[in-house]
Design a protein around this motif. Structure first.
Motif, PDB file in Angstrom:
ATOM      1  N   THR A  67       0.829  -1.207   0.000  1.00  0.00           N
ATOM      2  CA  THR A  67       0.000   0.000   0.000  1.00  0.00           C
ATOM      3  C   THR A  67       0.860   1.252   0.000  1.00  0.00           C
ATOM      4  O   THR A  67       0.615   2.183  -0.785  1.00  0.00           O
ATOM      5  CB  THR A  67      -0.945   0.002   1.220  1.00  0.00           C
ATOM      6  N   VAL A  68       1.867   1.297   0.849  1.00  0.00           N
ATOM      7  CA  VAL A  68       2.757   2.463   0.906  1.00  0.00           C
ATOM      8  C   VAL A  68       3.505   2.643  -0.415  1.00  0.00           C
ATOM      9  O   VAL A  68       3.628   3.759  -0.930  1.00  0.00           O
ATOM     10  CB  VAL A  68       3.738   2.341   2.094  1.00  0.00           C
ATOM     11  N   VAL A  69       3.969   1.564  -0.999  1.00  0.00           N
ATOM     12  CA  VAL A  69       4.694   1.644  -2.273  1.00  0.00           C
ATOM     13  C   VAL A  69       3.771   2.107  -3.398  1.00  0.00           C
ATOM     14  O   VAL A  69       4.153   2.959  -4.217  1.00  0.00           O
ATOM     15  CB  VAL A  69       5.344   0.274  -2.612  1.00  0.00           C
ATOM     16  N   MET A  70       2.544   1.621  -3.438  1.00  0.00           N
ATOM     17  CA  MET A  70       1.605   2.017  -4.489  1.00  0.00           C
ATOM     18  C   MET A  70       1.235   3.498  -4.370  1.00  0.00           C
ATOM     19  O   MET A  70       1.142   4.202  -5.380  1.00  0.00           O
ATOM     20  CB  MET A  70       0.340   1.151  -4.444  1.00  0.00           C
ATOM     21  N   ILE A  71       1.020   3.983  -3.145  1.00  0.00           N
ATOM     22  CA  ILE A  71       0.746   5.404  -2.952  1.00  0.00           C
ATOM     23  C   ILE A  71       1.964   6.231  -3.354  1.00  0.00           C
ATOM     24  O   ILE A  71       1.841   7.275  -3.995  1.00  0.00           O
ATOM     25  CB  ILE A  71       0.307   5.696  -1.499  1.00  0.00           C
ATOM     26  N   GLY A  72       3.152   5.752  -3.018  1.00  0.00           N
ATOM     27  CA  GLY A  72       4.381   6.443  -3.411  1.00  0.00           C
ATOM     28  C   GLY A  72       4.527   6.534  -4.924  1.00  0.00           C
ATOM     29  O   GLY A  72       4.897   7.580  -5.459  1.00  0.00           O
ATOM     30  N   PHE A  73       4.222   5.439  -5.625  1.00  0.00           N
ATOM     31  CA  PHE A  73       4.286   5.461  -7.086  1.00  0.00           C
ATOM     32  C   PHE A  73       3.248   6.405  -7.671  1.00  0.00           C
ATOM     33  O   PHE A  73       3.465   7.015  -8.716  1.00  0.00           O
ATOM     34  CB  PHE A  73       4.081   4.064  -7.670  1.00  0.00           C
ATOM     35  N   ARG A  74       2.113   6.547  -7.006  1.00  0.00           N
ATOM     36  CA  ARG A  74       1.055   7.436  -7.483  1.00  0.00           C
ATOM     37  C   ARG A  74       1.437   8.910  -7.270  1.00  0.00           C
ATOM     38  O   ARG A  74       1.078   9.771  -8.062  1.00  0.00           O
ATOM     39  CB  ARG A  74      -0.228   7.088  -6.720  1.00  0.00           C
ATOM     40  N   ILE A  75       2.156   9.195  -6.182  1.00  0.00           N
ATOM     41  CA  ILE A  75       2.521  10.567  -5.816  1.00  0.00           C
ATOM     42  C   ILE A  75       3.779  11.043  -6.553  1.00  0.00           C
ATOM     43  O   ILE A  75       3.915  12.230  -6.848  1.00  0.00           O
ATOM     44  CB  ILE A  75       2.725  10.663  -4.294  1.00  0.00           C
ATOM     45  N   MET A  76       4.685  10.156  -6.857  1.00  0.00           N
ATOM     46  CA  MET A  76       5.991  10.524  -7.409  1.00  0.00           C
ATOM     47  C   MET A  76       5.928  11.427  -8.646  1.00  0.00           C
ATOM     48  O   MET A  76       6.659  12.425  -8.702  1.00  0.00           O
ATOM     49  CB  MET A  76       6.818   9.271  -7.717  1.00  0.00           C
ATOM     50  N   PRO A  77       5.092  11.176  -9.644  1.00  0.00           N
ATOM     51  CA  PRO A  77       5.057  12.070 -10.811  1.00  0.00           C
ATOM     52  C   PRO A  77       4.668  13.511 -10.455  1.00  0.00           C
ATOM     53  O   PRO A  77       5.173  14.455 -11.058  1.00  0.00           O
ATOM     54  CB  PRO A  77       4.012  11.435 -11.729  1.00  0.00           C
ATOM     55  N   SER A  78       3.802  13.683  -9.459  1.00  0.00           N
ATOM     56  CA  SER A  78       3.412  15.034  -9.044  1.00  0.00           C
ATOM     57  C   SER A  78       4.590  15.781  -8.442  1.00  0.00           C
ATOM     58  O   SER A  78       4.759  16.980  -8.675  1.00  0.00           O
ATOM     59  CB  SER A  78       2.269  14.965  -8.036  1.00  0.00           C
ATOM     60  N   TYR A  79       5.407  15.096  -7.662  1.00  0.00           N
ATOM     61  CA  TYR A  79       6.567  15.754  -7.072  1.00  0.00           C
ATOM     62  C   TYR A  79       7.652  16.013  -8.114  1.00  0.00           C
ATOM     63  O   TYR A  79       8.354  17.021  -8.043  1.00  0.00           O
ATOM     64  CB  TYR A  79       7.113  14.942  -5.894  1.00  0.00           C
ATOM     65  N   ILE A  80       7.787  15.129  -9.079  1.00  0.00           N
ATOM     66  CA  ILE A  80       8.732  15.381 -10.172  1.00  0.00           C
ATOM     67  C   ILE A  80       8.302  16.626 -10.934  1.00  0.00           C
ATOM     68  O   ILE A  80       9.129  17.472 -11.292  1.00  0.00           O
ATOM     69  CB  ILE A  80       8.827  14.150 -11.100  1.00  0.00           C
ATOM     70  N   GLU A  81       6.992  16.765 -11.162  1.00  0.00           N
ATOM     71  CA  GLU A  81       6.473  17.954 -11.835  1.00  0.00           C
ATOM     72  C   GLU A  81       6.713  19.207 -10.991  1.00  0.00           C
ATOM     73  O   GLU A  81       7.071  20.259 -11.516  1.00  0.00           O
ATOM     74  CB  GLU A  81       4.986  17.782 -12.123  1.00  0.00           C
ATOM     75  N   TYR A  82       6.548  19.104  -9.678  1.00  0.00           N
ATOM     76  CA  TYR A  82       6.803  20.239  -8.781  1.00  0.00           C
ATOM     77  C   TYR A  82       8.253  20.721  -8.909  1.00  0.00           C
ATOM     78  O   TYR A  82       8.513  21.916  -9.042  1.00  0.00           O
ATOM     79  CB  TYR A  82       6.503  19.844  -7.333  1.00  0.00           C
ATOM     80  N   PHE A  83       9.198  19.800  -8.860  1.00  0.00           N
ATOM     81  CA  PHE A  83      10.602  20.189  -8.967  1.00  0.00           C
ATOM     82  C   PHE A  83      10.921  20.744 -10.351  1.00  0.00           C
ATOM     83  O   PHE A  83      11.766  21.635 -10.491  1.00  0.00           O
ATOM     84  CB  PHE A  83      11.520  19.015  -8.605  1.00  0.00           C
ATOM     85  N   SER A  84      10.255  20.252 -11.381  1.00  0.00           N
ATOM     86  CA  SER A  84      10.439  20.793 -12.728  1.00  0.00           C
ATOM     87  C   SER A  84       9.917  22.226 -12.816  1.00  0.00           C
ATOM     88  O   SER A  84      10.548  23.088 -13.423  1.00  0.00           O
ATOM     89  CB  SER A  84       9.729  19.930 -13.762  1.00  0.00           C
ATOM     90  N   VAL A  85       8.755  22.488 -12.223  1.00  0.00           N
ATOM     91  CA  VAL A  85       8.202  23.848 -12.226  1.00  0.00           C
ATOM     92  C   VAL A  85       9.139  24.794 -11.490  1.00  0.00           C
ATOM     93  O   VAL A  85       9.407  25.908 -11.952  1.00  0.00           O
ATOM     94  CB  VAL A  85       6.789  23.871 -11.597  1.00  0.00           C
ATOM     95  N   GLN A  86       9.657  24.347 -10.359  1.00  0.00           N
ATOM     96  CA  GLN A  86      10.589  25.179  -9.595  1.00  0.00           C
ATOM     97  C   GLN A  86      11.837  25.495 -10.431  1.00  0.00           C
ATOM     98  O   GLN A  86      12.313  26.627 -10.450  1.00  0.00           O
ATOM     99  CB  GLN A  86      10.960  24.462  -8.309  1.00  0.00           C
TER     100      GLN A  86
END
Length: 120
Positions: A24-43
């Motif tokens: 469950t933790v790994v699946m949520i992490g995989f779901r969240i990871m693209p959003s954080y990659i996008e955040y760092f790209s925007v920054q």
């Protein structure tokens, strides 16, 4: 009398429970990871756009440059119109804020709020 040592380990029920939690933790992490990659790209793009901007640039020009750079990085959550540029003393500060709702399961969703800032 024999000396028996008690065996230590994980029971089958304990293993299944632990596996469910970890998956469950790994699946949520995989779901969240693209959003954080996008955040760092925007920054990164905000900082690069501020760095490349000339003295006395217009807000329209800044937003257009941001859109061009964001299009190259496949950023969908933030548009140039979402970017605010303000002067803080002698520094220019560019800020973009957005939210991202991720559907998890059934009627359960995860709301992520982002605010990227760059200073020149």
């Amino acid at each position: 009398m024999r000396n028996r040592q008690r065996q230590g380990g994980l029971t089958m029920t304990g293993f299944i429970f632990t596996a469910i939690v970890v998956v469950t933790v790994v699946m949520i992490g995989f779901r969240i990871m693209p959003s954080y990659i996008e955040y760092f790209s925007v920054q990164k793009i905000l900082a690069k756009t501020l760095e490349d901007s000339k003295q006395g640039f217009s807000l329209y020009q800044f937003r257009r440059d941001f859109d061009l750079k964001a299009g190259a990085d496949y950023i969908d959550s933030v548009q140039g119109s979402d970017v605010e540029v303000a002067k803080d003393g002698n520094n220019l500060v560019a800020t973009a804020a957005w939210t991202r709702t991720l559907h998890l399961v059934g009627n359960v969703s995860l709301l992520l709020e982002f605010e990227a800032t760059a200073t020149k």
